[in-house]
Design a protein around this motif. Structure first.
Motif, PDB file in Angstrom:
ATOM      1  N   GLU A 273     108.386  81.625  68.275  1.00 49.73           N
ATOM      2  CA  GLU A 273     108.665  82.900  68.934  1.00 49.73           C
ATOM      3  C   GLU A 273     107.838  83.989  68.265  1.00 49.73           C
ATOM      4  O   GLU A 273     107.911  84.171  67.056  1.00 49.73           O
ATOM      5  N   ALA A 274     107.049  84.725  69.057  1.00 52.55           N
ATOM      6  CA  ALA A 274     106.182  85.740  68.449  1.00 52.55           C
ATOM      7  C   ALA A 274     105.658  86.692  69.511  1.00 52.55           C
ATOM      8  O   ALA A 274     104.825  86.289  70.326  1.00 52.55           O
ATOM      9  N   PRO A 275     106.118  87.937  69.528  1.00 58.70           N
ATOM     10  CA  PRO A 275     105.474  88.938  70.370  1.00 58.70           C
ATOM     11  C   PRO A 275     104.054  89.168  69.891  1.00 58.70           C
ATOM     12  O   PRO A 275     103.681  88.765  68.788  1.00 58.70           O
ATOM     13  N   THR A 276     103.246  89.796  70.703  1.00 60.03           N
ATOM     14  CA  THR A 276     101.827  89.955  70.401  1.00 60.03           C
ATOM     15  C   THR A 276     101.579  90.566  69.031  1.00 60.03           C
ATOM     16  O   THR A 276     100.724  90.129  68.270  1.00 60.03           O
ATOM     17  N   THR A 277     102.366  91.578  68.667  1.00 62.66           N
ATOM     18  CA  THR A 277     102.147  92.274  67.393  1.00 62.66           C
ATOM     19  C   THR A 277     102.503  91.422  66.185  1.00 62.66           C
ATOM     20  O   THR A 277     102.064  91.704  65.068  1.00 62.66           O
ATOM     21  N   ALA A 278     103.312  90.373  66.382  1.00 65.00           N
ATOM     22  CA  ALA A 278     103.773  89.560  65.251  1.00 65.00           C
ATOM     23  C   ALA A 278     102.879  88.365  64.983  1.00 65.00           C
ATOM     24  O   ALA A 278     103.087  87.654  64.009  1.00 65.00           O
ATOM     25  N   ALA A 279     101.892  88.116  65.828  1.00 62.87           N
ATOM     26  CA  ALA A 279     101.051  86.921  65.672  1.00 62.87           C
ATOM     27  C   ALA A 279      99.592  87.294  65.515  1.00 62.87           C
ATOM     28  O   ALA A 279      98.709  86.640  66.035  1.00 62.87           O
ATOM     29  N   GLN A 280      99.329  88.374  64.781  1.00 69.56           N
ATOM     30  CA  GLN A 280      97.965  88.795  64.514  1.00 69.56           C
ATOM     31  C   GLN A 280      97.495  88.214  63.184  1.00 69.56           C
ATOM     32  O   GLN A 280      98.266  88.019  62.262  1.00 69.56           O
ATOM     33  N   GLY A 281      96.198  87.945  63.089  1.00 66.11           N
ATOM     34  CA  GLY A 281      95.639  87.439  61.841  1.00 66.11           C
ATOM     35  C   GLY A 281      95.771  85.932  61.713  1.00 66.11           C
ATOM     36  O   GLY A 281      96.113  85.226  62.662  1.00 66.11           O
ATOM     37  N   ALA A 282      95.498  85.452  60.507  1.00 63.88           N
ATOM     38  CA  ALA A 282      95.499  84.014  60.242  1.00 63.88           C
ATOM     39  C   ALA A 282      96.864  83.543  59.756  1.00 63.88           C
ATOM     40  O   ALA A 282      97.557  84.251  59.034  1.00 63.88           O
ATOM     41  N   PHE A 283      97.205  82.315  60.140  1.00 61.45           N
ATOM     42  CA  PHE A 283      98.480  81.715  59.757  1.00 61.45           C
ATOM     43  C   PHE A 283      98.233  80.353  59.115  1.00 61.45           C
ATOM     44  O   PHE A 283      97.204  79.708  59.337  1.00 61.45           O
ATOM     45  N   SER A 284      99.202  79.946  58.312  1.00 63.36           N
ATOM     46  CA  SER A 284      99.194  78.609  57.722  1.00 63.36           C
ATOM     47  C   SER A 284     100.303  77.790  58.381  1.00 63.36           C
ATOM     48  O   SER A 284     101.450  78.234  58.457  1.00 63.36           O
ATOM     49  N   LEU A 285      99.958  76.603  58.850  1.00 63.53           N
ATOM     50  CA  LEU A 285     100.925  75.706  59.490  1.00 63.53           C
ATOM     51  C   LEU A 285     101.173  74.514  58.576  1.00 63.53           C
ATOM     52  O   LEU A 285     100.227  73.851  58.141  1.00 63.53           O
ATOM     53  N   LYS A 286     102.445  74.265  58.278  1.00 60.22           N
ATOM     54  CA  LYS A 286     102.806  73.114  57.453  1.00 60.22           C
ATOM     55  C   LYS A 286     103.807  72.255  58.194  1.00 60.22           C
ATOM     56  O   LYS A 286     104.825  72.750  58.680  1.00 60.22           O
ATOM     57  N   LEU A 287     103.521  70.957  58.302  1.00 55.15           N
ATOM     58  CA  LEU A 287     104.404  69.973  58.926  1.00 55.15           C
ATOM     59  C   LEU A 287     104.834  68.970  57.878  1.00 55.15           C
ATOM     60  O   LEU A 287     104.039  68.584  57.017  1.00 55.15           O
ATOM     61  N   TRP A 288     106.104  68.539  57.935  1.00 58.03           N
ATOM     62  CA  TRP A 288     106.553  67.479  57.037  1.00 58.03           C
ATOM     63  C   TRP A 288     107.179  66.360  57.863  1.00 58.03           C
ATOM     64  O   TRP A 288     107.661  66.563  58.969  1.00 58.03           O
ATOM     65  N   GLU A 289     107.180  65.164  57.286  1.00 53.82           N
ATOM     66  CA  GLU A 289     107.581  63.991  58.045  1.00 53.82           C
ATOM     67  C   GLU A 289     109.083  63.758  58.007  1.00 53.82           C
ATOM     68  O   GLU A 289     109.817  64.368  57.235  1.00 53.82           O
ATOM     69  N   GLU A 290     109.535  62.845  58.867  1.00 54.74           N
ATOM     70  CA  GLU A 290     110.956  62.546  59.008  1.00 54.74           C
ATOM     71  C   GLU A 290     111.538  62.019  57.717  1.00 54.74           C
ATOM     72  O   GLU A 290     112.574  62.474  57.253  1.00 54.74           O
ATOM     73  N   GLU A 291     110.896  61.058  57.107  1.00 53.21           N
ATOM     74  CA  GLU A 291     111.378  60.482  55.860  1.00 53.21           C
ATOM     75  C   GLU A 291     110.180  60.229  54.946  1.00 53.21           C
ATOM     76  O   GLU A 291     109.384  59.348  55.213  1.00 53.21           O
TER      77      GLU A 291
END
Length: 304
Positions: A273-291
């Motif tokens: 969830e991100a309105p336009t003003t909240a998703a500016q610039g660069a982001f880091s995405l981290k995923l972790w596994e089930e087990e």
């Protein structure tokens, strides 16, 4: 402790760096966790999430007996900072996700309860930044604060339920996007960012495609991941989208076609969830596994 001193204390803690047994109540600071210690009970230890390299601060309303602090495998923490009524912990990189460590603190005045126990559980990406621990009775002001925060939480839950209900009742496809208000005149914008991002996925996972999307109400990242030869299948359990300033976007869902087997490319979509003003610039995405401890970290993700 005066409220102004408490604010200064919080600034110091942050700048320096889940089964629950004991009773929990809304904290005096948004985002913090509050634990109440009853004087005549000995409950099981509260579970606290910690993560390698991330700081977790504890604030107590009573002075600590510094020599009475017990931390299991203390040598595996890169920082253990004990103050007059504070404790700051930073697990080292040698701590693996899922590991637990017992923490016992004792209070200087000797009043009941004389100590408090916690179970620190290592998480691959998330740590509780601040935990408030209070002993004895609360004042009328804390009950008033609890009422205000409970009301705010109720309003938030009502809004979330309304959103989920609207999504459940909405039709599929473009009609669904229109009916839920996710589209404006610009529609949904997409961008291939594979060459722009920096990938940190260990030696068993490889991201061969990264796309980002933006709609009126939110953003999404699409990944095509491959498990290399000799590794076990991989399934995503959770995700974190964090901006350069440290603010996290609210992840709504993590969708995966099926577990990724050796040599196969499978799609994973993370929606936030991100309105336009909240998703500016660069982001880091981290995923972790089930087990397991394997994670996927992708930095410099930008949205159209």
């Amino acid at each position: 402790m005066p409220s102004s001193s408490f604010v200064v204390l919080l600034g110091f803690l942050f700048a320096s760096g889940a089964a629950v047994g004991q009773a929990e109540f809304p904290s005096t600071v948004p985002g913090a966790r509050r634990i109440e210690l009853a004087p005549d009970e000995t409950p099981p230890p509260s579970e606290i999430a910690v993560s390698p390299g991330l700081s977790s601060g504890f604030y107590f309303d009573s002075d600590l007996l510094r020599e009475g602090i017990e931390l299991e495998s203390r040598e595996r923490f890169s920082l253990v900072d004990v103050g007059q009524a504070t404790l700051r912990l930073v697990p080292s990189s040698r701590v693996n996700p899922g590991e637990t460590f017992r923490l016992v603190v004792r209070f200087k005045d000797g009043a009941s309860p004389v100590s408090a126990s916690f179970l620190l559980r290592a998480h691959p990406a998330k740590a509780e930044p601040l935990v408030e621990i209070y002993r004895g009775k609360r004042t009328i002001e804390t009950y008033q604060q609890e009422t205000r925060e409970a009301h705010a939480k109720l309003l938030s839950c009502q809004g979330e339920n309304a959103r989920l209900s609207a999504e459940h009742d909405a039709p599929a496809g473009l009609t669904g996007l229109i009916s839920t208000g996710a589209l404006d005149d610009s529609g949904v914008a997409g961008r291939v960012v594979t060459r722009d991002v920096a990938l940190t996925v260990g030696n068993v996972l490889e991201a061969i495609l990264v796309k980002s999307y933006r709609s009126k109400k939110g953003v999404a990242v699409e990944l095509m991941l491959v498990v290399r030869s000799g590794a076990q299948p991989w399934s995503a359990k959770g995700a974190l989208l964090r901006g350069k300033a440290g603010a996290d976007l609210k992840v709504l869902r993590v969708w995966q076609e099926q577990p990724i087997a050796v040599g196969e490319a499978r799609r994973i979509v993370v929606e936030a969830e991100a309105p336009t003003t909240a998703a500016q610039g660069a982001f880091s995405l981290k995923l972790w596994e089930e087990e397991g401890p394997r994670t996927v970290t992708i930095s410099n993700v930008t949205f159209p």
